[in-house]
Design a protein around this motif. Structure first.
Motif, PDB file in Angstrom:
ATOM      1  N   ILE A  42     -53.643  30.972  -7.519  1.00 29.07           N
ATOM      2  CA  ILE A  42     -53.415  30.541  -9.113  1.00 29.07           C
ATOM      3  C   ILE A  42     -52.429  30.734  -9.840  1.00 29.07           C
ATOM      4  N   VAL A  43     -51.657  31.860  -9.453  1.00 29.36           N
ATOM      5  CA  VAL A  43     -50.637  31.851 -10.337  1.00 29.36           C
ATOM      6  C   VAL A  43     -49.338  30.986  -9.715  1.00 29.36           C
ATOM      7  N   LEU A  44     -49.343  30.658  -8.436  1.00 32.44           N
ATOM      8  CA  LEU A  44     -48.510  29.581  -7.893  1.00 32.44           C
ATOM      9  C   LEU A  44     -48.843  28.119  -8.479  1.00 32.44           C
ATOM     10  N   ALA A  45     -50.296  27.813  -8.768  1.00 33.99           N
ATOM     11  CA  ALA A  45     -50.631  26.638  -9.306  1.00 33.99           C
ATOM     12  C   ALA A  45     -50.194  26.317 -10.812  1.00 33.99           C
ATOM     13  N   VAL A  46     -50.171  27.559 -11.552  1.00 33.85           N
ATOM     14  CA  VAL A  46     -49.866  27.543 -12.880  1.00 33.85           C
ATOM     15  C   VAL A  46     -48.426  27.305 -12.877  1.00 33.85           C
ATOM     16  N   LEU A  47     -47.641  28.144 -12.015  1.00 36.83           N
ATOM     17  CA  LEU A  47     -46.071  28.005 -12.141  1.00 36.83           C
ATOM     18  C   LEU A  47     -45.827  26.512 -11.554  1.00 36.83           C
ATOM     19  N   ALA A  48     -46.550  25.870 -10.773  1.00 34.38           N
ATOM     20  CA  ALA A  48     -46.247  24.467 -10.417  1.00 34.38           C
ATOM     21  C   ALA A  48     -46.463  23.577 -11.682  1.00 34.38           C
ATOM     22  N   VAL A  49     -47.535  23.892 -12.559  1.00 35.95           N
ATOM     23  CA  VAL A  49     -47.845  22.992 -13.608  1.00 35.95           C
ATOM     24  C   VAL A  49     -46.803  23.129 -14.674  1.00 35.95           C
ATOM     25  N   ILE A  50     -46.406  24.488 -14.858  1.00 36.99           N
ATOM     26  CA  ILE A  50     -45.319  24.795 -15.628  1.00 36.99           C
ATOM     27  C   ILE A  50     -43.977  23.902 -15.604  1.00 36.99           C
ATOM     28  N   VAL A  51     -43.574  24.109 -14.302  1.00 40.67           N
ATOM     29  CA  VAL A  51     -42.319  23.040 -13.851  1.00 40.67           C
ATOM     30  C   VAL A  51     -42.334  21.873 -14.134  1.00 40.67           C
ATOM     31  N   ALA A  52     -43.774  21.057 -13.725  1.00 42.44           N
ATOM     32  CA  ALA A  52     -43.613  19.902 -13.990  1.00 42.44           C
ATOM     33  C   ALA A  52     -43.822  19.340 -15.576  1.00 42.44           C
ATOM     34  N   LEU A  53     -44.439  20.386 -16.634  1.00 41.63           N
ATOM     35  CA  LEU A  53     -44.283  20.204 -17.805  1.00 41.63           C
ATOM     36  C   LEU A  53     -42.971  20.225 -18.306  1.00 41.63           C
ATOM     37  N   LEU A  54     -42.095  21.099 -17.969  1.00 42.92           N
ATOM     38  CA  LEU A  54     -40.784  21.499 -18.137  1.00 42.92           C
ATOM     39  C   LEU A  54     -39.822  20.103 -17.990  1.00 42.92           C
ATOM     40  N   MET A  55     -40.191  19.419 -16.945  1.00 41.75           N
ATOM     41  CA  MET A  55     -39.290  18.158 -16.587  1.00 41.75           C
ATOM     42  C   MET A  55     -40.098  17.106 -17.164  1.00 41.75           C
ATOM     43  N   ILE A  56     -41.174  16.866 -17.663  1.00 40.82           N
ATOM     44  CA  ILE A  56     -41.917  15.910 -18.462  1.00 40.82           C
ATOM     45  C   ILE A  56     -41.286  15.920 -19.745  1.00 40.82           C
ATOM     46  N   PHE A  57     -41.516  17.197 -20.370  1.00 42.36           N
ATOM     47  CA  PHE A  57     -41.348  17.257 -21.939  1.00 42.36           C
ATOM     48  C   PHE A  57     -39.976  17.934 -22.297  1.00 42.36           C
ATOM     49  N   HIS A  58     -38.887  17.848 -21.306  1.00 46.57           N
ATOM     50  CA  HIS A  58     -37.501  18.602 -21.484  1.00 46.57           C
ATOM     51  C   HIS A  58     -36.913  18.084 -22.723  1.00 46.57           C
ATOM     52  N   ALA A  59     -37.183  16.845 -23.321  1.00 50.80           N
ATOM     53  CA  ALA A  59     -36.782  16.448 -24.610  1.00 50.80           C
ATOM     54  C   ALA A  59     -37.352  17.086 -25.921  1.00 50.80           C
ATOM     55  N   GLN A  60     -38.295  17.865 -25.585  1.00 52.57           N
ATOM     56  CA  GLN A  60     -39.095  18.546 -26.640  1.00 52.57           C
ATOM     57  C   GLN A  60     -38.692  19.924 -26.670  1.00 52.57           C
ATOM     58  N   ILE A  61     -38.061  20.412 -25.784  1.00 56.51           N
ATOM     59  CA  ILE A  61     -37.568  21.979 -25.889  1.00 56.51           C
ATOM     60  C   ILE A  61     -36.699  22.058 -27.005  1.00 56.51           C
ATOM     61  N   PRO A  62     -36.576  22.772 -27.681  1.00 52.94           N
ATOM     62  CA  PRO A  62     -35.888  22.861 -29.053  1.00 52.94           C
ATOM     63  C   PRO A  62     -34.279  23.505 -28.806  1.00 52.94           C
ATOM     64  N   ASN A  63     -33.545  22.948 -29.391  1.00 56.11           N
ATOM     65  CA  ASN A  63     -32.038  23.624 -29.315  1.00 56.11           C
ATOM     66  C   ASN A  63     -31.976  24.439 -30.276  1.00 56.11           C
ATOM     67  N   LYS A  64     -32.792  24.796 -31.047  1.00 57.90           N
ATOM     68  CA  LYS A  64     -32.419  25.761 -32.310  1.00 57.90           C
ATOM     69  C   LYS A  64     -32.141  27.202 -31.760  1.00 57.90           C
ATOM     70  N   ILE A  65     -32.753  27.362 -30.582  1.00 61.12           N
ATOM     71  CA  ILE A  65     -32.466  28.941 -30.114  1.00 61.12           C
ATOM     72  C   ILE A  65     -31.694  28.732 -28.899  1.00 61.12           C
ATOM     73  N   GLY A  66     -30.438  29.166 -29.014  1.00 57.42           N
ATOM     74  CA  GLY A  66     -29.426  29.053 -28.025  1.00 57.42           C
ATOM     75  C   GLY A  66     -29.366  27.808 -27.201  1.00 57.42           C
ATOM     76  N   ASN A  67     -29.598  26.665 -28.058  1.00 59.06           N
ATOM     77  CA  ASN A  67     -29.335  25.496 -27.290  1.00 59.06           C
ATOM     78  C   ASN A  67     -30.151  25.376 -25.891  1.00 59.06           C
ATOM     79  N   LEU A  68     -31.415  25.976 -26.084  1.00 63.97           N
ATOM     80  CA  LEU A  68     -32.106  25.996 -24.865  1.00 63.97           C
ATOM     81  C   LEU A  68     -32.525  24.452 -24.121  1.00 63.97           C
TER      82      LEU A  68
END
Length: 342
Positions: A42-68
């Motif tokens: 289950i943990v691996l599956a959750v990690l896979a979903v997180i990786v996919a979401l980061l790639m899909i929504f990378h433009a929504q990751i804020p830059n206010k904190i350390g230009n993340l």
């Protein structure tokens, strides 16, 4: 002493499973009869979903904190490394849930970056251009210059030129390039006459960008050379890129004001085409690597290239091919491209 032997026999009318005795068959049987196959991983599956979401929504990751957001986008192609890693762990854990979940980041990555794996380079091109951050501490500027001259480039841009090394580069390139100009720490060498040469203010207080008209046989081309400020990853500040971002905005304004229809930008932008902070430049120009390259064309660092922060961008011309050149004594790889001006 009597020994007993047991053997598996096949009765008349029965067909022996062709997989019996094979590792694949045994593995499939274990998985088929394993009641925990859906509960494990289950943990691996959750990690896979997180990786996919980061790639899909990378433009929504804020830059206010350390230009993340910019930091994530700089190394976004490397998120694909998680796919085979999760796949292997899912197989080890015998988790059907994780195996299905890993398909999500795999599909997303292929959609975002799969096109870069194909060879889009073609033949022809009126003009070959190249750019190289030669490194101010380059121990062999003459050798670097000779290597670049052998590339066959018609127009060559150099960044991070130390004042004391400029005469060495000029002398070593003089036989190949009749025309050249150095503005601050950037320079442009050309086989064709140049005019309209001037520094470009990218809000640094010293010159790290320039502009020139290269008068090719197919007509004039505006060529910009730029070395945007470096970025740093600091524990207490994150991805520090504010000065780089301001300079990128200024460079974008200069390119937008260019009156010639054919424009080429050569330089070290200290950022990738995915980095939103370079939008002022990338929104109005095309990457030669993305349009006519093969692979990612990573250019930095030379020892193990992780990102393409050196760029050849164009507007009003058609890229036909793009590639990296052999390494020199710099910490960057030189890059080159051919473009069709007609």
């Amino acid at each position: 002493m009597t020994q007993e032997y047991t053997a598996h026999s096949v009765t008349d009318g029965e067909e022996e499973d062709p997989r019996t005795g094979s590792r694949a068959g045994a593995l499939l049987d274990r998985w088929r009869n394993d009641p925990g196959i859906w509960r494990r991983g289950i943990v691996l599956a959750v990690l896979a979903v997180i990786v996919a979401l980061l790639m899909i929504f990378h433009a929504q990751i804020p830059n206010k904190i350390g230009n993340l957001g910019s930091l994530t986008e700089t190394f976004l192609p490397w998120f694909g490394v998680f796919v085979p890693l999760i796949l292997v762990l899912a197989l080890v854990r015998r988790s059907a849930t994780a195996l299905i979940a890993v398909l999500l980041p795999a599909v997303v990555w292929v959609n975002l970056f799969g096109g870069l794996l194909t060879d889009k380079s073609g033949s022809g091109g009126d003009l070959m251009v190249a750019t190289h951050n030669v490194n101010a501490d380059n121990p062999d500027p003459q050798g670097t210059a000779r290597e670049l001259a052998r590339s066959g480039a018609d127009v060559l841009a150099l960044e991070e030129l130390k004042a004391s090394a400029v005469p060495t580069y000029a002398d070593a390139l003089a036989e190949t390039y009749k025309y050249h100009s150095v503005q601050g720490t950037v320079g442009l060498w050309s086989k064709y006459p140049m005019s309209g040469i001037k520094p470009v203010d990218i809000r640094l207080g010293w010159v790290r960008a320039m502009r020139a008209t290269v008068n090719t046989p197919e007509g004039p081309v505006a060529v910009f050379v730029a070395h945007l400020p470096s970025v740093r990853v600091k524990m207490n500040a994150g991805f520090t890129a504010n000065q780089r971002d301001k300079s990128a905005d200024a460079l974008g304004e200069a390119i937008a004001d260019e009156s010639l229809s054919r424009v080429i930008l050569l330089g070290d932008l200290n950022g990738t085409m995915n980095d939103r902070s370079l939008n002022a430049v990338t929104a109005q120009m095309r990457s030669t690597q993305g349009a006519a390259g093969h692979g990612y064309g990573f250019s930095w660092p030379t020892s193990f290239p992780l990102a393409r922060i050196d760029q050849i961008l164009v507007r009003g011309v058609e890229p036909t091919s793009s590639w990296t050149l052999p390494e020199t004594d710099s910490d960057h790889l030189p890059i080159a491209a051919r473009v069709e001006l007609g």
